[in-house]
Write a protein that holds these residues in place. Structure first.
Motif, PDB file in Angstrom:
ATOM      1  N   ALA A  88       0.744  -1.303   0.098  1.00 46.24           N
ATOM      2  CA  ALA A  88       0.215   0.100   0.094  1.00 46.24           C
ATOM      3  C   ALA A  88       0.748   1.144  -0.059  1.00 46.24           C
ATOM      4  O   ALA A  88       1.949   1.417   0.830  1.00 46.24           O
ATOM      5  CB  ALA A  88      -0.868  -0.054   1.161  1.00 46.24           C
ATOM      6  N   SER A  89       0.549   2.210  -0.837  1.00 50.39           N
ATOM      7  CA  SER A  89       1.047   3.501  -0.906  1.00 50.39           C
ATOM      8  C   SER A  89       0.218   4.645  -0.326  1.00 50.39           C
ATOM      9  O   SER A  89      -0.882   4.568  -0.851  1.00 50.39           O
ATOM     10  CB  SER A  89       1.785   3.882  -2.468  1.00 50.39           C
ATOM     11  N   ARG A  90       0.590   5.679   0.379  1.00 53.67           N
ATOM     12  CA  ARG A  90      -0.497   6.793   0.591  1.00 53.67           C
ATOM     13  C   ARG A  90       0.096   7.892   0.002  1.00 53.67           C
ATOM     14  O   ARG A  90       1.258   8.233   0.073  1.00 53.67           O
ATOM     15  CB  ARG A  90      -0.267   6.843   2.111  1.00 53.67           C
ATOM     16  N   PRO A  91      -0.804   8.611  -0.641  1.00 51.58           N
ATOM     17  CA  PRO A  91      -0.310   9.832  -1.512  1.00 51.58           C
ATOM     18  C   PRO A  91      -0.120  10.758  -0.373  1.00 51.58           C
ATOM     19  O   PRO A  91       0.643  11.910  -0.942  1.00 51.58           O
ATOM     20  CB  PRO A  91      -1.840  10.117  -2.052  1.00 51.58           C
ATOM     21  N   GLN A  92      -0.537  10.768   0.884  1.00 55.24           N
ATOM     22  CA  GLN A  92      -0.376  11.859   1.825  1.00 55.24           C
ATOM     23  C   GLN A  92      -0.196  10.981   3.122  1.00 55.24           C
ATOM     24  O   GLN A  92      -0.856  10.003   3.398  1.00 55.24           O
ATOM     25  CB  GLN A  92      -1.086  12.885   1.945  1.00 55.24           C
ATOM     26  N   PRO A  93       0.454  11.629   4.174  1.00 62.35           N
ATOM     27  CA  PRO A  93       0.624  10.935   5.613  1.00 62.35           C
ATOM     28  C   PRO A  93      -0.626  10.867   5.930  1.00 62.35           C
ATOM     29  O   PRO A  93      -1.610  11.726   5.937  1.00 62.35           O
ATOM     30  CB  PRO A  93       1.594  11.804   6.318  1.00 62.35           C
ATOM     31  N   VAL A  94      -1.046   9.945   6.904  1.00 62.70           N
ATOM     32  CA  VAL A  94      -2.337   9.776   7.803  1.00 62.70           C
ATOM     33  C   VAL A  94      -1.986   9.492   9.071  1.00 62.70           C
ATOM     34  O   VAL A  94      -0.717   9.149   9.460  1.00 62.70           O
ATOM     35  CB  VAL A  94      -3.223   8.827   6.956  1.00 62.70           C
ATOM     36  N   ILE A  95      -2.897   9.927   9.851  1.00 57.80           N
ATOM     37  CA  ILE A  95      -3.031   9.548  11.431  1.00 57.80           C
ATOM     38  C   ILE A  95      -4.166   8.500  11.563  1.00 57.80           C
ATOM     39  O   ILE A  95      -5.217   8.591  11.420  1.00 57.80           O
ATOM     40  CB  ILE A  95      -3.445  10.783  12.096  1.00 57.80           C
ATOM     41  N   PRO A  96      -3.493   7.368  12.238  1.00 57.94           N
ATOM     42  CA  PRO A  96      -4.586   6.486  12.382  1.00 57.94           C
ATOM     43  C   PRO A  96      -5.354   6.810  13.723  1.00 57.94           C
ATOM     44  O   PRO A  96      -4.859   7.145  14.825  1.00 57.94           O
ATOM     45  CB  PRO A  96      -3.506   4.883  12.639  1.00 57.94           C
ATOM     46  N   TYR A  97      -6.437   6.253  13.684  1.00 57.40           N
ATOM     47  CA  TYR A  97      -7.448   6.508  14.659  1.00 57.40           C
ATOM     48  C   TYR A  97      -8.505   5.199  14.922  1.00 57.40           C
ATOM     49  O   TYR A  97      -8.796   4.725  13.733  1.00 57.40           O
ATOM     50  CB  TYR A  97      -8.261   7.902  14.530  1.00 57.40           C
ATOM     51  N   GLN A  98      -8.741   4.885  16.012  1.00 58.24           N
ATOM     52  CA  GLN A  98      -9.689   3.916  16.230  1.00 58.24           C
ATOM     53  C   GLN A  98     -11.035   4.424  16.320  1.00 58.24           C
ATOM     54  O   GLN A  98     -10.813   5.242  17.551  1.00 58.24           O
ATOM     55  CB  GLN A  98      -9.234   2.880  17.181  1.00 58.24           C
ATOM     56  N   ILE A  99     -12.158   3.921  16.073  1.00 59.54           N
ATOM     57  CA  ILE A  99     -13.350   4.153  16.293  1.00 59.54           C
ATOM     58  C   ILE A  99     -14.088   3.175  16.684  1.00 59.54           C
ATOM     59  O   ILE A  99     -14.140   1.987  16.004  1.00 59.54           O
ATOM     60  CB  ILE A  99     -14.009   4.831  14.830  1.00 59.54           C
ATOM     61  N   GLU A 100     -14.752   3.418  17.716  1.00 59.22           N
ATOM     62  CA  GLU A 100     -15.734   2.119  18.185  1.00 59.22           C
ATOM     63  C   GLU A 100     -17.107   2.703  18.597  1.00 59.22           C
ATOM     64  O   GLU A 100     -17.322   3.652  19.173  1.00 59.22           O
ATOM     65  CB  GLU A 100     -15.198   1.677  19.838  1.00 59.22           C
ATOM     66  N   VAL A 101     -18.113   2.003  17.911  1.00 61.12           N
ATOM     67  CA  VAL A 101     -19.726   2.472  18.098  1.00 61.12           C
ATOM     68  C   VAL A 101     -20.454   1.138  18.518  1.00 61.12           C
ATOM     69  O   VAL A 101     -20.294   0.037  18.298  1.00 61.12           O
ATOM     70  CB  VAL A 101     -20.132   2.864  16.725  1.00 61.12           C
ATOM     71  N   VAL A 102     -21.090   1.595  19.388  1.00 59.02           N
ATOM     72  CA  VAL A 102     -22.208   0.834  19.877  1.00 59.02           C
ATOM     73  C   VAL A 102     -23.664   1.218  19.879  1.00 59.02           C
ATOM     74  O   VAL A 102     -23.623   2.496  20.300  1.00 59.02           O
ATOM     75  CB  VAL A 102     -21.930   0.095  21.507  1.00 59.02           C
ATOM     76  N   ALA A 103     -24.588   0.629  19.363  1.00 58.98           N
ATOM     77  CA  ALA A 103     -26.067   1.163  19.248  1.00 58.98           C
ATOM     78  C   ALA A 103     -27.084  -0.151  19.451  1.00 58.98           C
ATOM     79  O   ALA A 103     -26.633  -1.254  19.170  1.00 58.98           O
ATOM     80  CB  ALA A 103     -26.293   1.864  18.024  1.00 58.98           C
ATOM     81  N   MET A 104     -28.324   0.040  19.711  1.00 59.58           N
ATOM     82  CA  MET A 104     -29.381  -0.714  19.281  1.00 59.58           C
ATOM     83  C   MET A 104     -29.132  -1.273  17.702  1.00 59.58           C
ATOM     84  O   MET A 104     -29.009  -0.235  17.163  1.00 59.58           O
ATOM     85  CB  MET A 104     -30.732  -0.335  19.592  1.00 59.58           C
ATOM     86  N   ASP A 105     -29.417  -2.375  17.440  1.00 55.63           N
ATOM     87  CA  ASP A 105     -29.204  -2.987  16.065  1.00 55.63           C
ATOM     88  C   ASP A 105     -30.300  -2.273  15.223  1.00 55.63           C
ATOM     89  O   ASP A 105     -31.377  -2.471  15.588  1.00 55.63           O
ATOM     90  CB  ASP A 105     -29.153  -4.380  15.932  1.00 55.63           C
ATOM     91  N   HIS A 106     -29.905  -1.620  14.111  1.00 54.71           N
ATOM     92  CA  HIS A 106     -30.820  -1.391  13.148  1.00 54.71           C
ATOM     93  C   HIS A 106     -30.136  -1.383  11.641  1.00 54.71           C
ATOM     94  O   HIS A 106     -28.920  -0.974  11.680  1.00 54.71           O
ATOM     95  CB  HIS A 106     -31.661  -0.380  13.347  1.00 54.71           C
ATOM     96  N   PRO A 107     -30.813  -1.361  10.581  1.00 61.25           N
ATOM     97  CA  PRO A 107     -29.953  -1.306   9.367  1.00 61.25           C
ATOM     98  C   PRO A 107     -29.501   0.093   9.129  1.00 61.25           C
ATOM     99  O   PRO A 107     -30.099   1.115   9.533  1.00 61.25           O
ATOM    100  CB  PRO A 107     -31.194  -1.340   8.355  1.00 61.25           C
ATOM    101  N   GLY A 108     -28.348   0.168   8.660  1.00 59.25           N
ATOM    102  CA  GLY A 108     -27.805   1.476   7.970  1.00 59.25           C
ATOM    103  C   GLY A 108     -26.478   1.841   9.022  1.00 59.25           C
ATOM    104  O   GLY A 108     -26.008   3.048   8.738  1.00 59.25           O
TER     105      GLY A 108
END
Length: 181
Positions: A88-108
């Protein structure tokens, strides 16, 4: 024309009925061809076992593996797709972040999260989701963990604020943090 790069890559996706020993039998075929697993994700999804992996090796070892894949798939009961790729090559530097989400299940839910990040030019690099019953009530819950690559120069605190506002509108509980190593 053959590449002289000692680390060529092959991305492989495999799916099939779950069976004990499948990983051992499949990985033995990779080792026999002289290939190395660089990265992989493997999961049981319903009654299907799914594998996605990045395999490296000399060009001739990868060619040997590519030639054998149809027979390997037939022997192991796997549907296989393979594609040559590169690091993988990156056209520009990126900063990694982790996202965690919890919710009542529903489409979308995943679509909405993907829309938020795509509209801001942020690449989603890894996603894991699951459903489970909430303790005590049994309400179906949905959990998603994703790693994103935020372009350098992005004002992180503004992005975090916008993300939490977005999640509040959709009734999603979320975290937005640098990845834990």
């Amino acid at each position: 024309m053959a590449s002289h790069n000692p680390r060529d890559f092959l991305a492989i996706t495999a799916t099939g009925d779950d069976q004990v020993g499948l990983v051992q039998r499949f990985t033995s075929k990779l080792a026999e061809a002289g290939c190395n697993i660089e990265e992989s994700r493997m999961a049981l999804l319903g009654g299907q076992f799914a594998i996605i992996m990045l395999v490296s090796g000399r060009w001739d070892a990868l060619s040997k593996l590519e030639d054998r894949l149809p027979a390997i798939g037939e022997e192991l009961g796997l549907s296989l797709i393979a594609k040559r790729t590169r690091e993988a090559s990156r056209p520009q530097p990126v900063i990694p972040y982790q996202i965690e989400v919890v919710a009542m299940d529903h489409p979308g839910i995943v679509h909405n999260l993907a829309n938020f990040f795509a509209s801001r030019g942020i690449n989603i690099e890894d996603v894991n989701t699951s459903t489970y019953p909430a303790p005590h009530t049994g309400t179906p819950m949905f959990s998603v963990t994703m790693r994103v690559g935020i372009p350098g120069g992005t004002h992180i605190s503004n992005l975090r604020g916008d993300f939490f506002d977005y999640c509040d509108e959709l009734n999603l509980d979320a975290t937005f943090e640098p990845p834990r190593t």
